[in-house]
Scaffold this motif. Structure first.
Motif, PDB file in Angstrom:
ATOM      1  N   PHE A 199       0.819  -1.223   0.000  1.00  0.00           N
ATOM      2  CA  PHE A 199       0.000   0.000   0.000  1.00  0.00           C
ATOM      3  C   PHE A 199       0.848   1.267   0.000  1.00  0.00           C
ATOM      4  N   ASN A 200       2.086   1.146   0.454  1.00  0.00           N
ATOM      5  CA  ASN A 200       2.954   2.320   0.468  1.00  0.00           C
ATOM      6  C   ASN A 200       3.781   2.462  -0.780  1.00  0.00           C
ATOM      7  N   SER A 201       3.689   1.463  -1.658  1.00  0.00           N
ATOM      8  CA  SER A 201       4.525   1.550  -2.839  1.00  0.00           C
ATOM      9  C   SER A 201       3.925   2.539  -3.839  1.00  0.00           C
ATOM     10  N   GLU A 202       4.775   3.460  -4.268  1.00  0.00           N
ATOM     11  CA  GLU A 202       4.326   4.492  -5.212  1.00  0.00           C
ATOM     12  C   GLU A 202       3.859   3.842  -6.503  1.00  0.00           C
ATOM     13  N   GLU A 203       4.539   2.762  -6.868  1.00  0.00           N
ATOM     14  CA  GLU A 203       4.185   2.075  -8.108  1.00  0.00           C
ATOM     15  C   GLU A 203       2.749   1.543  -8.020  1.00  0.00           C
ATOM     16  N   PHE A 204       2.449   0.892  -6.911  1.00  0.00           N
ATOM     17  CA  PHE A 204       1.107   0.353  -6.706  1.00  0.00           C
ATOM     18  C   PHE A 204       0.062   1.469  -6.772  1.00  0.00           C
ATOM     19  N   LYS A 205       0.329   2.563  -6.051  1.00  0.00           N
ATOM     20  CA  LYS A 205      -0.630   3.677  -6.036  1.00  0.00           C
ATOM     21  C   LYS A 205      -0.880   4.183  -7.451  1.00  0.00           C
ATOM     22  N   GLN A 206       0.217   4.311  -8.212  1.00  0.00           N
ATOM     23  CA  GLN A 206       0.096   4.822  -9.573  1.00  0.00           C
ATOM     24  C   GLN A 206      -0.701   3.863 -10.458  1.00  0.00           C
ATOM     25  N   VAL A 207      -0.406   2.577 -10.333  1.00  0.00           N
ATOM     26  CA  VAL A 207      -1.094   1.583 -11.155  1.00  0.00           C
ATOM     27  C   VAL A 207      -2.600   1.603 -10.859  1.00  0.00           C
ATOM     28  N   VAL A 208      -2.934   1.724  -9.580  1.00  0.00           N
ATOM     29  CA  VAL A 208      -4.356   1.767  -9.202  1.00  0.00           C
ATOM     30  C   VAL A 208      -5.020   3.007  -9.806  1.00  0.00           C
TER      31      VAL A 208
END
Ligand SMILES: [Zn+2]
Ligand SMILES: [Zn+2]
Length: 399
Positions: free
Chosen positions: A315-324
């Motif tokens: 949840f803290n990964s910037e990549e994950f946030k961006q992909v979502v």
């Protein structure tokens, strides 16, 4: 541990002469831990005098923690009047309850909005760090602070403080249950030297105030007995309760529990025991799926399905946030977070969920959360996600 009461009144300040003994300022309690940390509980109007006293005290280290139990006015209204916040040589960590529909900084900044207050938070000179908490353990210096959700409209947190000198429970703004003792209150209060307890109503007044989120001295006595509390301190006095009235309440309460005090203006309590530090811990779910993948994201025309793995760090990964966020394209009208792999959740993950929700709302996308286990579900209720999104049991329940 030293405990000093700067504000004892519930709901609204009552600066009338007939309230001067027990005090007219709203909730604020100063705690100095055995290792010298300054912890301030709630920022009701009592915090103004505390601020003046801190500035005058040359020996006080210029840092502290402010814990806001919840954002009702009687717990935050003094915040803008706390002078150390305007001083450049001070630093504070401000802890507050995570609520998806009322975040810590927006609650504090909101009451300083230009409709209500002459300056905004930019005027503060102190170094401030804001930390949102749920039911968890926090370490402040050598003191273990444990929080639990209490039964109060819009939610509230109660706390247990344990340092080398003793245990203090701060249980205000809570309504007792009529059929049983609140197990979370019992957990906070177990073997406490001092329990500060919400005694806003008398047992006679209570029936007319069911659902208002407050308790009675009698419920406090029952908890004190069951949890082996040494001293019960009645707190959050009703605005209508005069000194004379509180004298009578105390007299009556003492017939049932002799070690009862009423919190009063400037009352100080010192704990000097020697306790072995005990680390309390929350029940944890056993995580069944351990995936090396951080998440799965699938898009099926108008619907996006996101299944985070059991590793909360995703949840803290910037990549994950961006992909979502990138998946919220124009055709999408539904997003589903599948929490089947999550054993637990923390406030940072909830912060990311709040961000996704906000972005989804901007695009009028329906937001679902499904298959959360009972621990995660409880946290979602406490943090009020259930008020703003649809929490469903299975993928088939997604419309
Ligand atoms: Zn209150
Ligand atoms: Zn309240």
């Amino acid at each position: 541990m030293k405990i000093k009461f700067w504000g004892t009144r519930g709901s609204i300040a009552t600066p009338e002469p007939e309230h001067m003994k027990y005090g007219g300022n709203t909730a604020c309690v100063e705690v100095r831990t055995a290792d010298g940390e300054l912890i301030i509980l709630d920022a009701g109007t009592g915090i103004r005098r505390l601020g003046a006293s801190l500035l005058a005290d040359e020996t006080c280290p210029r840092r502290g923690s402010i814990i806001i139990s919840h954002y009702h006015w009687d717990h935050i209204q003094g915040f803008p009047f706390f002078a150390p916040l305007y001083a450049k040589d001070w630093s504070f960590t401000v802890y507050g309850q995570f609520k998806v529909d009322g975040r810590l900084t927006s609650a504090l900044a909101g009451q300083m909005g230009n409709l209500y207050f002459p300056v905004d938070m930019e005027a503060f000179g102190a170094e401030l760090k804001f930390v949102e908490i749920i039911e968890q353990d926090i370490q402040i210096g050598q003191t273990l602070v444990t929080s639990r959700a209490l039964n109060h409209p819009q939610g509230n947190l109660g706390f247990r403080f344990q340092d080398g000198a003793g245990i203090m429970a701060y249980v205000t703004d809570t309504e007792h249950f009529e059929d049983r003792l609140d197990e979370k209150v019992l957990e906070l209060a177990q073997d406490a030297d001092v329990m500060i307890y919400d005694a806003q109503y008398t047992p006679e007044q209570y029936p007319n105030h069911r659902g208002w989120g407050h308790s009675t001295w009698r419920a406090g006595v029952e908890v004190a007995r069951a949890a082996n509390v040494k001293t019960l301190v009645l707190f959050h006095h009703d605005p209508a309760a005069t000194d004379e009235k509180i004298d009578t309440i105390i007299e009556t309460a003492r017939t049932e529990y002799p070690n009862t005090l009423a919190s009063s203006r400037d009352l100080e309590i010192t704990l000097e025991g020697h306790h072995k530090p005990v680390v309390s811990s929350l029940p944890r779910a056993t995580t069944t799926v351990r995936s090396r993948l951080n998440y799965k994201l699938e898009r099926d025309e108008q619907k996006v399905m996101i299944r985070p793995s059991s590793f909360l760090s995703v949840f803290n990964s910037e990549e994950f946030k961006q992909v979502v966020i990138d998946s919220f394209v124009d055709e999408v009208n539904t997003v589903v977070f599948d929490f089947v792999d999550l054993g637990e959740i923390d406030s940072l993950a909830l912060g990311s969920m709040a961000y996704f929700l906000e972005e989804a709302e901007k695009k009028e996308i329906n937001f679902y959360l499904c298959r959360a286990n009972e621990f995660v579900r409880e946290v979602l209720m406490i943090t009020r996600f259930d008020q703003v999104i649809k929490i469903v049991d299975s993928l088939e329940d997604v419309a």
